[in-house]
Design an enzyme around this catalytic site. Structure first.
Site, PDB file in Angstrom:
ATOM      1  N   HIS A   1      16.772  -7.327  47.150  1.00  0.00           N
ATOM      2  CA  HIS A   1      15.872  -7.934  46.174  1.00  0.00           C
ATOM      3  C   HIS A   1      16.328  -7.535  44.763  1.00  0.00           C
ATOM      4  O   HIS A   1      16.657  -6.366  44.529  1.00  0.00           O
ATOM      5  CB  HIS A   1      14.436  -7.450  46.419  1.00  0.00           C
ATOM      6  CG  HIS A   1      13.445  -8.073  45.493  1.00  0.00           C
ATOM      7  ND1 HIS A   1      12.967  -9.354  45.677  1.00  0.00           N
ATOM      8  CD2 HIS A   1      12.877  -7.617  44.349  1.00  0.00           C
ATOM      9  CE1 HIS A   1      12.135  -9.653  44.698  1.00  0.00           C
ATOM     10  NE2 HIS A   1      12.056  -8.614  43.879  1.00  0.00           N
TER      11      HIS A   1
ATOM     12  N   SER B   1      26.462 -15.295  47.861  1.00  0.00           N
ATOM     13  CA  SER B   1      27.385 -14.269  47.361  1.00  0.00           C
ATOM     14  C   SER B   1      27.151 -12.925  48.061  1.00  0.00           C
ATOM     15  O   SER B   1      28.094 -12.161  48.278  1.00  0.00           O
ATOM     16  CB  SER B   1      27.282 -14.122  45.839  1.00  0.00           C
ATOM     17  OG  SER B   1      26.061 -13.540  45.461  1.00  0.00           O
TER      18      SER B   1
ATOM     19  N   GLU C   1      23.909  -5.539  43.526  1.00  0.00           N
ATOM     20  CA  GLU C   1      23.507  -6.009  44.865  1.00  0.00           C
ATOM     21  C   GLU C   1      24.718  -5.992  45.801  1.00  0.00           C
ATOM     22  O   GLU C   1      24.644  -5.525  46.943  1.00  0.00           O
ATOM     23  CB  GLU C   1      22.964  -7.439  44.804  1.00  0.00           C
ATOM     24  CG  GLU C   1      21.644  -7.591  44.090  1.00  0.00           C
ATOM     25  CD  GLU C   1      21.130  -9.021  44.128  1.00  0.00           C
ATOM     26  OE1 GLU C   1      21.261  -9.684  45.159  1.00  0.00           O
ATOM     27  OE2 GLU C   1      20.584  -9.480  43.106  1.00  0.00           O
TER      28      GLU C   1
ATOM     29  N   THR D   1       9.210  -6.402  56.284  1.00  0.00           N
ATOM     30  CA  THR D   1       7.958  -6.416  57.036  1.00  0.00           C
ATOM     31  C   THR D   1       7.226  -7.693  56.614  1.00  0.00           C
ATOM     32  O   THR D   1       7.638  -8.346  55.650  1.00  0.00           O
ATOM     33  CB  THR D   1       7.097  -5.181  56.669  1.00  0.00           C
ATOM     34  OG1 THR D   1       6.810  -5.236  55.258  1.00  0.00           O
ATOM     35  CG2 THR D   1       7.818  -3.874  56.990  1.00  0.00           C
TER      36      THR D   1
ATOM     37  N   ARG E   1      12.522 -17.939  52.468  1.00  0.00           N
ATOM     38  CA  ARG E   1      11.304 -18.164  53.256  1.00  0.00           C
ATOM     39  C   ARG E   1      10.686 -16.814  53.579  1.00  0.00           C
ATOM     40  O   ARG E   1      11.415 -15.845  53.835  1.00  0.00           O
ATOM     41  CB  ARG E   1      11.592 -18.882  54.584  1.00  0.00           C
ATOM     42  CG  ARG E   1      12.353 -20.162  54.490  1.00  0.00           C
ATOM     43  CD  ARG E   1      11.681 -21.205  53.640  1.00  0.00           C
ATOM     44  NE  ARG E   1      10.325 -21.528  54.072  1.00  0.00           N
ATOM     45  CZ  ARG E   1       9.488 -22.278  53.368  1.00  0.00           C
ATOM     46  NH1 ARG E   1       9.855 -22.760  52.201  1.00  0.00           N
ATOM     47  NH2 ARG E   1       8.290 -22.540  53.821  1.00  0.00           N
TER      48      ARG E   1
ATOM     49  N   LEU F   1       5.356  -9.190  51.728  1.00  0.00           N
ATOM     50  CA  LEU F   1       6.515  -9.620  50.929  1.00  0.00           C
ATOM     51  C   LEU F   1       7.108  -8.483  50.075  1.00  0.00           C
ATOM     52  O   LEU F   1       6.401  -7.881  49.259  1.00  0.00           O
ATOM     53  CB  LEU F   1       6.096 -10.785  50.022  1.00  0.00           C
ATOM     54  CG  LEU F   1       7.208 -11.386  49.169  1.00  0.00           C
ATOM     55  CD1 LEU F   1       8.263 -12.066  50.029  1.00  0.00           C
ATOM     56  CD2 LEU F   1       6.632 -12.362  48.147  1.00  0.00           C
TER      57      LEU F   1
HETATM   58  C1  GRF Z   1      20.061 -12.541  45.101  1.00  0.00           C
HETATM   59  O1  GRF Z   1      19.757 -12.269  43.769  1.00  0.00           O
HETATM   60  C2  GRF Z   1      19.132 -11.760  46.015  1.00  0.00           C
HETATM   61  O2  GRF Z   1      18.743 -10.535  45.500  1.00  0.00           O
HETATM   62  C3  GRF Z   1      17.929 -12.678  46.087  1.00  0.00           C
HETATM   63  O3  GRF Z   1      18.469 -13.974  46.109  1.00  0.00           O
HETATM   64  C4  GRF Z   1      19.751 -13.985  45.478  1.00  0.00           C
HETATM   65  C5  GRF Z   1      20.720 -14.524  46.478  1.00  0.00           C
HETATM   66  O4  GRF Z   1      21.997 -14.707  45.937  1.00  0.00           O
HETATM   67  N1  GRF Z   1      17.111 -12.342  47.227  1.00  0.00           N
HETATM   68  P1  GRF Z   1      23.218 -15.065  46.892  1.00  0.00           P
HETATM   69  O5  GRF Z   1      22.832 -16.346  47.650  1.00  0.00           O
HETATM   70  O6  GRF Z   1      23.436 -13.904  47.816  1.00  0.00           O
HETATM   71  O7  GRF Z   1      24.361 -15.309  45.964  1.00  0.00           O
END
Ligand code: GRF
Length: 209
Positions: A113, A17, A178, A145, A95, A148
């Site tokens: 994140h 997404s 996001e 970086t 990963r 993590l």
């Molecule tokens: C999101 O919550 C992102 O913050 C995290 O993994 C999820 C990925 O969602 N790193 P999508 O595949 O972009 O829908």
């Protein structure tokens, strides 16, 4: 940074997404980039189908086929270079990337994140937030970086955590922000006028464009 659209690779492991949000913002002319390849470590990532339909090149680099992280990192770098990528967005890529990858695209890798870093790094950040009883959480876009979820922060936005939230409800609320801040953070970084100072991003004039 530059006037031509920056050749961008987006790395995913699942739903995609955030990939869609980035692609939408680019298509709308809000972000000076073009996605040259979508790479997944998993063949079954739903985001690959979206990329196919959108006419974006895709590649699968399965981590299980590489014995060590450095070998995997180098395979990813090779794939990205083969497609001419100069900038990388991680979008749900599950990963951890080591120095071999991070050095190849130094200060040219962003991640989103689902928490207000440095709180709740690592997996299932939304569940960590609920278990901790915080009343605010959110999303962070940061440079990647080898440590993590610890790279310099580009942009954050907060959301309330309601007392009766479960992981799903909080994840949905965070996902909305996001989708808003990731394209905007990418736009700001590609527009230039910043530098890295220790663990911080410093903006010319003190605030982002
Ligand atoms: C999101 O919550 C992102 O913050 C995290 O993994 C999820 C990925 O969602 N790193 P999508 O595949 O972009 O829908």
């Amino acid at each position: 940074m530059e006037n031509r659209p920056v050749p961008l690779a987006v790395l995913i492991s699942g739903r995609g997404s955030n990939l869609k949000a980035l692609a939408g913002a680019i298509d709308a002319g809000r972000v000076p980039a073009r996605i040259v390849v979508v790479v997944s470590n998993r063949r079954d990532a739903a985001g690959l189908a979206f990329a196919d339909e959108a006419g974006i090149a895709t590649a699968v680099v399965p981590h299980r086929e590489y014995a060590t992280r450095p070998e995997y990192d180098r395979a990813l770098v090779q794939t990205l270079r083969a497609h001419g990528a100069e900038f990388v967005c991680l979008a749900g890529f599950m990963r951890v990337l080591g120095p071999d990858f991070c050095d190849a695209f130094a200060h040219r890798i962003l991640n989103v994140h689902p928490s207000l870093l440095p709180a709740f790094a690592g997996a299932r950040a939304q569940r960590q937030a609920i278990e901790h009883g915080v009343t605010l959480s959110g999303a962070t876009v940061h440079f990647v970086t080898p440590e993590l979820d610890a790279g310099p922060i580009v942009m954050q936005a907060s959301v309330p955590v309601q007392p009766d939230d479960d992981e799903e409800a909080l994840s949905a609320r965070i996902l909305e922000v996001e989708h808003r801040i990731y394209p905007e953070a990418l736009r700001r970084i590609l527009s230039g006028g910043w530098h890295i100072d220790g663990r911080r991003v410093r903006w010319a004039g003190g605030s982002p464009v």
